[in-house]
Write an enzyme that holds these catalytic residues in place. Structure first.
Site, PDB file in Angstrom:
ATOM      1  N   GLU A  82       0.774  -1.104   0.074  1.00  0.00           N
ATOM      2  CA  GLU A  82      -0.001  -0.195   0.216  1.00  0.00           C
ATOM      3  C   GLU A  82       0.681   1.364   0.070  1.00  0.00           C
ATOM      4  O   GLU A  82       1.534   1.354   1.064  1.00  0.00           O
ATOM      5  CB  GLU A  82      -0.870   0.229   1.055  1.00  0.00           C
ATOM      6  CG  GLU A  82      -1.622  -1.359   1.418  1.00  0.00           C
ATOM      7  CD  GLU A  82      -2.902  -1.267   2.284  1.00  0.00           C
ATOM      8  OE1 GLU A  82      -3.034  -0.170   2.839  1.00  0.00           O
ATOM      9  OE2 GLU A  82      -3.236  -2.208   2.646  1.00  0.00           O
ATOM     10  N   HIS A  87       1.399  13.750  -1.691  1.00  0.00           N
ATOM     11  CA  HIS A  87       1.039  14.859  -2.629  1.00  0.00           C
ATOM     12  C   HIS A  87      -0.645  14.848  -2.706  1.00  0.00           C
ATOM     13  O   HIS A  87      -1.202  13.691  -2.371  1.00  0.00           O
ATOM     14  CB  HIS A  87       1.195  14.284  -4.088  1.00  0.00           C
ATOM     15  CG  HIS A  87       0.860  15.194  -5.237  1.00  0.00           C
ATOM     16  ND1 HIS A  87       1.479  16.297  -5.263  1.00  0.00           N
ATOM     17  CD2 HIS A  87      -0.331  15.087  -6.108  1.00  0.00           C
ATOM     18  CE1 HIS A  87       0.723  17.027  -6.376  1.00  0.00           C
ATOM     19  NE2 HIS A  87      -0.047  16.229  -6.697  1.00  0.00           N
TER      20      HIS A  87
HETATM   21  C1  FMN Z   1       3.392   4.014   5.771  1.00  0.00           C
HETATM   22  C2  FMN Z   1       2.228   3.036   6.466  1.00  0.00           C
HETATM   23  C3  FMN Z   1       2.737   2.209   7.535  1.00  0.00           C
HETATM   24  C4  FMN Z   1       1.767   1.290   7.737  1.00  0.00           C
HETATM   25  N1  FMN Z   1       1.961   0.718   8.810  1.00  0.00           N
HETATM   26  C5  FMN Z   1       0.967  -0.485   9.238  1.00  0.00           C
HETATM   27  C6  FMN Z   1       1.435  -0.931  10.441  1.00  0.00           C
HETATM   28  O1  FMN Z   1       2.339  -0.998  11.281  1.00  0.00           O
HETATM   29  N2  FMN Z   1       0.441  -1.803  10.735  1.00  0.00           N
HETATM   30  C7  FMN Z   1      -0.855  -2.134  10.210  1.00  0.00           C
HETATM   31  O2  FMN Z   1      -1.315  -3.018  10.637  1.00  0.00           O
HETATM   32  N3  FMN Z   1      -0.925  -1.502   8.870  1.00  0.00           N
HETATM   33  C8  FMN Z   1      -0.167  -0.451   8.535  1.00  0.00           C
HETATM   34  N4  FMN Z   1      -0.229   0.173   7.392  1.00  0.00           N
HETATM   35  C9  FMN Z   1      -1.434  -0.272   6.637  1.00  0.00           C
HETATM   36  C10 FMN Z   1      -2.602   0.379   7.230  1.00  0.00           C
HETATM   37  O3  FMN Z   1      -3.268  -0.238   7.872  1.00  0.00           O
HETATM   38  C11 FMN Z   1      -3.442   0.695   5.720  1.00  0.00           C
HETATM   39  O4  FMN Z   1      -3.187   1.528   4.709  1.00  0.00           O
HETATM   40  C12 FMN Z   1      -4.710   0.782   5.885  1.00  0.00           C
HETATM   41  O5  FMN Z   1      -5.301  -0.554   6.285  1.00  0.00           O
HETATM   42  C13 FMN Z   1      -5.817   1.296   4.645  1.00  0.00           C
HETATM   43  O6  FMN Z   1      -6.486   0.280   4.209  1.00  0.00           O
HETATM   44  P1  FMN Z   1      -7.393   0.493   2.931  1.00  0.00           P
HETATM   45  O7  FMN Z   1      -6.242   0.782   1.844  1.00  0.00           O
HETATM   46  O8  FMN Z   1      -8.102  -0.616   2.770  1.00  0.00           O
HETATM   47  O9  FMN Z   1      -8.290   1.760   3.204  1.00  0.00           O
HETATM   48  C14 FMN Z   1       0.441   1.093   7.163  1.00  0.00           C
HETATM   49  C15 FMN Z   1       0.350   1.770   5.714  1.00  0.00           C
HETATM   50  C16 FMN Z   1       1.186   3.006   5.587  1.00  0.00           C
HETATM   51  C17 FMN Z   1       1.117   3.534   4.228  1.00  0.00           C
HETATM   52  N1  ADP Z   2      -1.766  10.811  -2.145  1.00  0.00           N
HETATM   53  C1  ADP Z   2      -2.438   9.759  -2.311  1.00  0.00           C
HETATM   54  N2  ADP Z   2      -1.761   8.187  -2.302  1.00  0.00           N
HETATM   55  C2  ADP Z   2      -2.314   7.241  -2.677  1.00  0.00           C
HETATM   56  N3  ADP Z   2      -3.434   7.219  -3.204  1.00  0.00           N
HETATM   57  C3  ADP Z   2      -4.177   8.255  -3.271  1.00  0.00           C
HETATM   58  C4  ADP Z   2      -3.434   9.659  -3.169  1.00  0.00           C
HETATM   59  N4  ADP Z   2      -4.711  10.475  -3.173  1.00  0.00           N
HETATM   60  C5  ADP Z   2      -5.661   9.926  -3.859  1.00  0.00           C
HETATM   61  N5  ADP Z   2      -5.368   8.448  -3.763  1.00  0.00           N
HETATM   62  C6  ADP Z   2      -6.324   7.663  -4.389  1.00  0.00           C
HETATM   63  O1  ADP Z   2      -7.002   7.062  -3.153  1.00  0.00           O
HETATM   64  C7  ADP Z   2      -7.081   5.687  -3.549  1.00  0.00           C
HETATM   65  C8  ADP Z   2      -6.910   4.950  -2.318  1.00  0.00           C
HETATM   66  O2  ADP Z   2      -8.003   5.492  -1.207  1.00  0.00           O
HETATM   67  P1  ADP Z   2      -8.508   4.499  -0.138  1.00  0.00           P
HETATM   68  O3  ADP Z   2      -9.215   5.371   0.969  1.00  0.00           O
HETATM   69  O4  ADP Z   2      -7.003   3.987   0.721  1.00  0.00           O
HETATM   70  O5  ADP Z   2      -9.406   3.343  -0.580  1.00  0.00           O
HETATM   71  P2  ADP Z   2      -9.208   1.905  -0.843  1.00  0.00           P
HETATM   72  O6  ADP Z   2      -8.239   1.078   0.099  1.00  0.00           O
HETATM   73  O7  ADP Z   2     -10.568   1.498  -0.946  1.00  0.00           O
HETATM   74  O8  ADP Z   2      -8.658   1.915  -2.473  1.00  0.00           O
HETATM   75  C9  ADP Z   2      -5.901   5.090  -4.286  1.00  0.00           C
HETATM   76  O9  ADP Z   2      -6.251   4.059  -5.043  1.00  0.00           O
HETATM   77  C10 ADP Z   2      -6.119   6.594  -5.191  1.00  0.00           C
HETATM   78  O10 ADP Z   2      -6.537   6.384  -6.373  1.00  0.00           O
END
Ligand code: FMN
Ligand code: ADP
Length: 216
Positions: A82, A87
């Site tokens: 992820e 930005h």
């Molecule tokens: C820089 C970064 C660090 C993260 N660190 C952790 C972590 O230590 N533990 C964890 O469970 N998830 C971590 N995550 C993952 C987040 O839990 C994850 O981005 C979140 O579940 C978003 O899910 P979604 O894309 O389905 O909205 C991290 C994500 C990012 C971008």
């Molecule tokens: N700064 C950013 N970094 C990453 N993704 C971004 C950013 N700004 C907008 N997005 C958009 O948001 C989406 C992720 O949104 P998020 O809420 O994490 O939903 P999901 O996990 O359901 O895809 C990315 O796939 C991208 O299209």
């Protein structure tokens, strides 16, 4: 540090929908790679949090932080990659091609006791990334040929070049999956081997040593 061994690591793939946990509302949207791209990441690349550079389609090359692993906080059963790009995008970019270079390892994935603690940890990762990416060695990667699509002149290591080529060939294969010839003979994997061998030989020649074939 052992976690730095396979870095820099170059990955390219389309952006797909994640688990929709509302990370966007938390101010930390994360762009997900599809499962087949994540599956190709070797075991030798440890799970954890990384920083580096990212580029969406042919846009600017921007700083990013990325989690690689099973998100222990959410008890995920599938491994994800992820990417949060530092930005403010005006709109989503699902379906776009995301290119990333993982350059530095920050920490392992943790199971935090609350969502606030997770957000605090990610904000601290972002601060580390911003600071580290200012050094001349890190800035040099921002203009890496990988982002221009010029793999031959990219400074990617052999395994990374093969990974990118492999991903590209898989896309090519998918586009042609109605073509009978591809069912009979797997041209993509043959081309992949030939590319890999050529890159391997070129690298060995550059080093001035005797060419030899690297195993995947
Ligand atoms: C820089 C970064 C660090 C993260 N660190 C952790 C972590 O230590 N533990 C964890 O469970 N998830 C971590 N995550 C993952 C987040 O839990 C994850 O981005 C979140 O579940 C978003 O899910 P979604 O894309 O389905 O909205 C991290 C994500 C990012 C971008
Ligand atoms: N700064 C950013 N970094 C990453 N993704 C971004 C950013 N700004 C907008 N997005 C958009 O948001 C989406 C992720 O949104 P998020 O809420 O994490 O939903 P999901 O996990 O359901 O895809 C990315 O796939 C991208 O299209």
């Amino acid at each position: 540090m052992e976690q730095q061994e396979n870095l820099p690591y170059f990955v390219e793939g389309p952006v797909v929908k994640g688990f929709g946990r509302g990370s966007k509302e938390l101010g930390i949207p994360t762009a997900n790679f599809p499962e087949d791209v994540v599956r190709k990441i070797p075991e030798s690349l440890p799970c954890g949090v990384y920083y580096g550079w990212a580029c969406v389609d042919s846009g600017p090359v921007l700083p990013m932080v990325m989690s690689v692993g099973w998100n222990p906080y959410y008890h995920n059963t599938v491994k994800t990659m992820e990417t949060h790009i530092l930005h403010d995008f005006k709109q989503d970019f699902y379906g776009s091609i995301l290119k990333v270079i993982l350059i530095g390892y920050i920490r392992p994935m943790e199971d935090y006791s609350s969502l606030d603690a997770l957000i605090e940890a990610i904000n601290s990762d972002i601060a580390i990334a911003k600071k580290e990416l200012q050094s001349p060695e890190m800035l040099a990667f921002q203009s890496n040929n990988f982002f221009l699509g010029d793999l031959q002149n990219s400074s990617a290591t052999i395994i990374d070049k093969r990974e990118v080529i492999h991903n590209r060939l898989q896309d090519f294969q998918k586009k042609n999956n109605n073509n009978k010839r591809f069912e009979v003979f797997d041209w993509a994997s043959v081309l992949n081997r030939v590319f890999a061998l050529a890159l391997s030989l070129a690298d060995d020649m550059k080093k001035g040593g005797h060419p030899h074939v690297h195993d995947r």
